[in-house]
Design a protein around this motif. Structure first.
Motif, PDB file in Angstrom:
ATOM      1  N   ASN A   1       6.778  21.377  -9.929  1.00 54.04           N
ATOM      2  CA  ASN A   1       6.119  22.663  -9.678  1.00 54.04           C
ATOM      3  C   ASN A   1       6.943  23.833 -10.200  1.00 54.04           C
ATOM      4  OD1 ASN A   1       3.863  21.482  -8.505  1.00 54.04           O
ATOM      5  ND2 ASN A   1       4.746  21.551  -6.451  1.00 54.04           N
TER       6      ASN A   1
ATOM      7  N   ASN B   1       6.587  23.931 -13.906  1.00 55.04           N
ATOM      8  CA  ASN B   1       5.236  24.363 -14.279  1.00 55.04           C
ATOM      9  C   ASN B   1       5.032  25.865 -14.131  1.00 55.04           C
ATOM     10  OD1 ASN B   1       3.824  22.144 -15.300  1.00 55.04           O
ATOM     11  ND2 ASN B   1       3.542  21.317 -13.248  1.00 55.04           N
ATOM     12  N   GLU B   2       5.685  26.500 -13.174  1.00 52.09           N
ATOM     13  CA  GLU B   2       5.568  27.965 -13.043  1.00 52.09           C
ATOM     14  C   GLU B   2       6.033  28.655 -14.316  1.00 52.09           C
ATOM     15  OE1 GLU B   2       7.305  29.647  -9.520  1.00 52.09           O
ATOM     16  OE2 GLU B   2       6.450  28.070  -8.254  1.00 52.09           O
TER      17      GLU B   2
ATOM     18  N   TRP C   1       6.408  27.129 -17.357  1.00 55.05           N
ATOM     19  CA  TRP C   1       5.551  26.638 -18.437  1.00 55.05           C
ATOM     20  C   TRP C   1       4.236  27.413 -18.495  1.00 55.05           C
ATOM     21  CZ3 TRP C   1       5.627  23.478 -22.593  1.00 55.05           C
ATOM     22  CH2 TRP C   1       4.405  23.096 -23.121  1.00 55.05           C
ATOM     23  N   ASP C   2       3.576  27.549 -17.331  1.00 53.69           N
ATOM     24  CA  ASP C   2       2.260  28.208 -17.280  1.00 53.69           C
ATOM     25  C   ASP C   2       2.335  29.663 -17.729  1.00 53.69           C
ATOM     26  OD1 ASP C   2       1.187  25.814 -16.365  1.00 53.69           O
ATOM     27  OD2 ASP C   2       1.091  26.460 -14.267  1.00 53.69           O
ATOM     28  N   ALA C   3       3.436  30.343 -17.436  1.00 49.24           N
ATOM     29  CA  ALA C   3       3.608  31.735 -17.870  1.00 49.24           C
ATOM     30  C   ALA C   3       3.895  31.823 -19.365  1.00 49.24           C
ATOM     31  CB  ALA C   3       4.749  32.389 -17.075  1.00 49.24           C
ATOM     32  N   TRP C   4       4.415  30.761 -19.946  1.00 52.80           N
ATOM     33  CA  TRP C   4       4.823  30.750 -21.362  1.00 52.80           C
ATOM     34  C   TRP C   4       3.674  30.390 -22.299  1.00 52.80           C
ATOM     35  CZ3 TRP C   4       5.513  26.562 -24.884  1.00 52.80           C
ATOM     36  CH2 TRP C   4       6.261  26.867 -26.030  1.00 52.80           C
ATOM     37  N   VAL C   5       2.810  29.475 -21.889  1.00 56.07           N
ATOM     38  CA  VAL C   5       1.716  29.018 -22.758  1.00 56.07           C
ATOM     39  C   VAL C   5       0.634  30.090 -22.817  1.00 56.07           C
ATOM     40  CG1 VAL C   5      -0.115  27.288 -23.032  1.00 56.07           C
ATOM     41  CG2 VAL C   5       2.154  26.583 -22.281  1.00 56.07           C
TER      42      VAL C   5
ATOM     43  N   LEU D   1      -2.827  31.858 -22.842  1.00 51.40           N
ATOM     44  CA  LEU D   1      -4.110  31.513 -22.237  1.00 51.40           C
ATOM     45  C   LEU D   1      -5.073  31.011 -23.315  1.00 51.40           C
ATOM     46  CD1 LEU D   1      -5.627  31.476 -19.557  1.00 51.40           C
ATOM     47  CD2 LEU D   1      -6.429  33.781 -20.069  1.00 51.40           C
TER      48      LEU D   1
ATOM     49  N   ALA E   1      -3.450  25.876 -24.380  1.00 49.88           N
ATOM     50  CA  ALA E   1      -2.672  24.796 -23.768  1.00 49.88           C
ATOM     51  C   ALA E   1      -2.749  23.540 -24.639  1.00 49.88           C
ATOM     52  CB  ALA E   1      -3.193  24.501 -22.372  1.00 49.88           C
TER      53      ALA E   1
ATOM     54  N   ARG F   1      -0.380  17.417 -23.021  1.00 52.54           N
ATOM     55  CA  ARG F   1       0.966  17.363 -22.441  1.00 52.54           C
ATOM     56  C   ARG F   1       1.125  16.138 -21.564  1.00 52.54           C
ATOM     57  NH1 ARG F   1       3.691  21.491 -18.116  1.00 52.54           N
ATOM     58  NH2 ARG F   1       3.191  19.790 -16.705  1.00 52.54           N
TER      59      ARG F   1
END
Length: 116
Positions: A72, A75-76, A78-82, A84, A87, A90
């Protein structure tokens, strides 16, 4: 034609072939998985730029964590880096990494970005 960049005795950091960019596994510095993930992804950005690609052209990411309990937290970051809508495919798994202090390693495959 195969193009190898930042090539050493053991490996190349970047290999380009038929419009595809392959990056060697990237790790980062820091004490936490979040710090290491941020640093790792910054290194990915640098290599992608050198290879003529970017985050929007990533096709696949393979993420290795030394402990899935960090999933988790990684992922916080990762999600901010990819970006929108961009994606990549993965996979994420647990593995013993090369050094005990390492918490995350990320392997990227991307397409070469079209020249504007």
């Amino acid at each position: 034609m195969i193009e190898r960049l930042q090539t050493g005795t053991r490996m190349s950091k970047i290999v380009k072939h038929n419009g595809t960019v392959y990056l060697c596994g990237q790790v980062g510095a820091g004490d936490t998985v979040a710090e290491q993930t941020r640093d790792c992804l910054s290194r990915v950005d640098t290599l992608l730029k050198e290879a003529g690609s970017d985050r929007e052209h990533i096709l696949q990411a393979i993420v290795w964590l030394s402990d899935m309990a960090d999933f988790n937290e990684m992922n916080e970051v990762w999600d901010a880096w990819v970006p929108l809508g961009y994606a990549p495919t993965r996979a994420c798994g647990e593995a013993k990494l090369a050094r005990d202090v390492l918490k995350v390693e990320i392997i990227i495959t991307a397409a070469v970005a079209p020249i504007p």
